[in-house]
Structures are given as structure tokens and as C-alpha cells.
Design a protein around this motif. Structure first.
Motif, PDB file in Angstrom:
ATOM      1  N   ARG A  63      -4.004 -18.370   1.989  1.00  0.00           N
ATOM      2  CA  ARG A  63      -3.680 -17.620   3.193  1.00  0.00           C
ATOM      3  C   ARG A  63      -3.952 -18.445   4.442  1.00  0.00           C
ATOM      4  N   ASP A  74      -2.938  -9.140   5.889  1.00  0.00           N
ATOM      5  CA  ASP A  74      -2.219  -8.521   4.785  1.00  0.00           C
ATOM      6  C   ASP A  74      -0.956  -7.848   5.302  1.00  0.00           C
ATOM      7  N   GLY A 112      -6.864 -12.279  -1.931  1.00  0.00           N
ATOM      8  CA  GLY A 112      -7.539 -13.282  -1.114  1.00  0.00           C
ATOM      9  C   GLY A 112      -7.444 -14.669  -1.719  1.00  0.00           C
TER      10      GLY A 112
END
Length: 403
Positions: free
Chosen positions: A355, A361, A382
Motif C-alpha cells: 500500500r 481502503d 494491510g
């Protein structure tokens, strides 16, 4: 792609087929509408009534009459409806009540009165509370009169015999009222859940429509502009015109890939023709043409899952793989579906860059987390310590429904 399957799959299919052919009498024994506590009390009291009668049996004729009456009570119990009924089953509740009452004159020595209370509760389930209340009032008057006239008891003694019946009847009606209220609330909750699902579908369609507009719409706009430029340049600048045609071709390929991805996203789970691990394996295989090397495994003995849990697992894998294609820049992705006794776990991990620091999100993961929570599970996502990104869903094998 590898697939590790347990030996349970064929057994599960046979069990489902056998349950569909279950005899109707056995289905009645497992009537989900019948309160479990009432069923336990009924069979205990029925056995107690028979045992109490054997301690002082009557004449052979009385024994036959009592045995036939007791058998009829047991048979009617299996036929009793436990919801508002219509047709021939509606009078069964009244016949059952009268049959329990006749156990007294047949010689049960008042042990049968608990069966009569259960019969009154059944009348409340099948008809309504008002009918059950009227029956209790009428029976109270009849019991009082019988004590005074037939058993030559004084008014106070007859009242002492009648009051406990009224008290216990009121207690049973209170329990019945609570069960009926719980059923009403459960039905209302199910209607609200259906409405929430409709709204979720509408929201998902709106999101997908917006993303289709942003992705495919953008590609088609570029194709249109490139073809218009090629038309303008075809005489004066042929090389530039062919360059615009090449750009339009490349952009149309990208638009076609997007369209295929959205077709995969819109395909319902029911149309896959498979469930659980098989459906997820097929979904993972559909991403082979995207440049990803997808490996999917099933661990443990596969057990049948409820439709809501299957759908959440399907959507989690679908969203996770789509995000890998669109954002992760990964070459390899591994999916694992692990069956346990009470929970099933789906893990999707890639070897991409993870990420971004400023990323949040997206709507898809947030929506899936809410859907996982709705069936009693969790969804987390994650970065992995060894690199890449991981989505993990833990869901119950059986969804608990409280009333």
C-alpha cells in the motif's frame, strides 16, 4: 494453479441429496416452528402420565380407552402446526386440546394438565392470543363447576383447585406471547436485511457504474479523439495519422480488458454452478489472462457453507484479485481457503509493492468488511512484513441467527 481438496466433497453432496428426500414424518419431528422447550416438556409429561396411570390401572376397557387416547395425543402432536395455519391443519389444534382434556376422565389423575397447558399454547400459536385467553376462561369455569357439582367440594376448595390452573395458564401464555413477539421481530429483521441487501446491490452498481464511466469511458474518448485526428491527418501527415490509429488500437485493447474485468465482476455466484472451493478456484483461474500467476489452494476437509458466507468469500477473492491487477504491480498472488471446525479463512497475498503511504481502503474493501461483519466474521487488509499486500477474511461456517 494447484487445488488441494478433502474427501468430504462427495459425502457432502450425498448428504444434501438424502436430506432432500427425507420422509415427511421425520421432517415434522424436526419442525423448526415448534419451540424446543415445549417439545421436551410434552414428551416428559406424556411419559409421566403413562407411568402414573400404571400405578393404579382401571378395568381392561378403561386401559384400552386410556391407551388409545394417549396414542392419539402423541400422533396429533406430530401433526400440530406452530404458526398461523389454514386448511385442514387449523382444527388440529382444537382437536389436540380436547384430546388432552379427555385424559382426565380416562384416569390420568390430573397429571395430564401440563399437556392441556401446552395445547392452549398451541392454540395461541395457530389461532391467536385472544382465542387462547377465552379457552382458559371457559376451562376455569368448567373446572370450578365440576369441582362443586361432581366432586362435592365447597366453593373455596373448588377455587383453590382452579386458581393454580389459571396461574400456570397465564404463565404459559406469557411464554407464548414472548415467542410470538420474537418471531415478529425476527421476520421484521429479515425484511430489513433484505432491504439492506437491495440497497447494497444498488450502491455497488452505482460504484461500478462510476468506475466503468471513469475507465472505459476515458478509453473510448481517447479512441474517438485519435480516430478524428487520423481523419484530419490522413492527407497532409500520413505518418501522424497512422500513429493516431496505432494509439486508438492500443487504447481499444485496454478498454476491452476493462470490459472483460467488469463482466467477471458482474457474474453472479449462482451461475458458476459450483460452491465454496470449486467456485473460488474457477474465479482465480479467470484471472490467468491478466498477466498474474495465480495459485489457489484449499486446506482441510471442505464443509457446506451457508449462501451468505459463500457469497462473501467469492466477493473477497474477486475484489482482492481485481485490486492486485489494477494497483499492486505484482506478478504472483496466492490464495488459500482454510476450513476449520467453526470458521473458514480466506487469505489472498501478493508480491507487489504494498500500500502507498497516502492510500486508504477503497469502497470495495470497506463494503466487504461490512458484509463480513454482517455474517459474524471479520476482514482485514494491510501490508505483509515480507513485502506485498494481504487480504484476510475469517467467517463462521454457520451463521448464528438470534430471535
Amino acid at each position: 494453479m494447484t487445488m488441494v481438496m478433502g474427501p468430504q466433497e462427495d459425502h457432502t453432496a450425498r448428504a444434501r441429496l438424502e436430506s432432500s428426500d427425507m420422509p415427511s414424518s421425520l421432517a415434522r419431528l424436526r419442525n423448526p416452528d415448534r419451540p424446543h422447550l415445549f417439545s421436551v416438556v410434552f414428551w416428559v409429561v406424556l411419559a409421566g402420565t403413562a407411568i402414573a396411570y400404571t400405578s393404579h390401572p382401571g378395568t381392561p376397557v378403561q386401559i384400552v380407552v386410556f391407551s388409545a387416547d394417549l396414542t392419539l395425543v402423541a400422533v396429533l402432536w406430530l401433526l400440530l402446526p406452530w404458526r398461523h395455519a389454514t386448511g385442514w391443519r387449523r382444527p388440529v389444534a382444537v382437536v389436540f386440546l380436547l384430546t388432552t382434556l379427555t385424559l382426565g376422565p380416562a384416569g390420568s389423575d390430573e397429571v395430564h394438565m401440563l399437556l392441556t397447558l401446552i395445547a392452549i399454547a398451541n392454540v395461541a400459536f395457530v389461532h391467536d392470543m385472544r382465542a387462547a385467553t377465552v379457552i382458559i376462561g371457559c376451562l376455569s369455569v368448567v373446572l370450578f363447576v365440576l369441582d362443586v357439582v361432581m366432586y362435592d367440594r365447597g366453593p373455596m376448595d373448588a377455587l383453590g383447585q382452579t386458581v393454580p390452573f389459571v396461574v400456570f395458564s397465564s404463565f404459559v401464555l406469557g411464554m407464548t406471547s414472548a415467542v410470538l413477539e420474537a418471531r415478529r421481530r425476527r421476520a421484521e429483521a429479515q425484511r430489513l436485511l433484505a432491504r439492506v441487501r437491495e440497497l447494497t446491490v444498488a450502491q455497488e452498481r452505482a460504484r461500478m457504474g462510476a468506475e466503468m464511466h471513469d475507465s472505459i469511458g476515458h478509453h473510448l474518448t481517447v479512441v474517438k479523439m485519435s480516430l478524428e485526428n487520423a481523419e484530419r491527418f490522413r492527407s497532409r501527415r500520413p505518418e501522424a495519422a497512422w500513429e493516431e490509429v496505432r494509439l486508438a488500437k492500443e487504447t481499444s485493447v485496454a478498454a476491452l480488458a476493462d470490459a472483460r474485468r467488469w463482466v467477471r465482476a458482474l457474474r453472479p455466484l449462482a451461475l458458476e454452478g459450483r460452491v465454496s472451493g470449486a467456485a473460488l478456484e474457477r474465479l482465480a483461474a479467470s484471472f490467468d489472462g491478466t498477466g498474474l500467476v495465480v495459485r489457489f489452494e484449499v486446506e482441510g476437509e471442505e464443509v457446506p457453507l451457508e449462501p451468505d458466507v459463500e457469497l462473501v468469500l467469492y466477493r473477497v477473492l474477486q475484489e482482492a484479485l481485481t485490486n492486485v491487477v489494477r494497483h499492486a504491480g505484482a506478478r504472483h498472488v496466492r490464495g488459500r481457503l482454510v476450513f476449520g471446525c467453526e470458521r473458514v479463512v480466506l487469505v489472498v497475498a501478493d508480491n507487489g509493492g504494498g500500500r502507498r503511504a497516502d492510500a486508504r481502503d477503497g469502497f470495495g474493501l470497506r463494503s466487504l468488511a461490512e458484509r463480513a461483519h454482517a455474517v459474524g466474521g471479520t476482514l482485514t487488509a494491510g501490508d505483509r512484513p515480507e513485502g506485498g499486500f494481504e487480504v484476510r477474511a475469517e467467517l463462521p461456517v454457520r451463521v448464528e441467527v438470534t430471535s
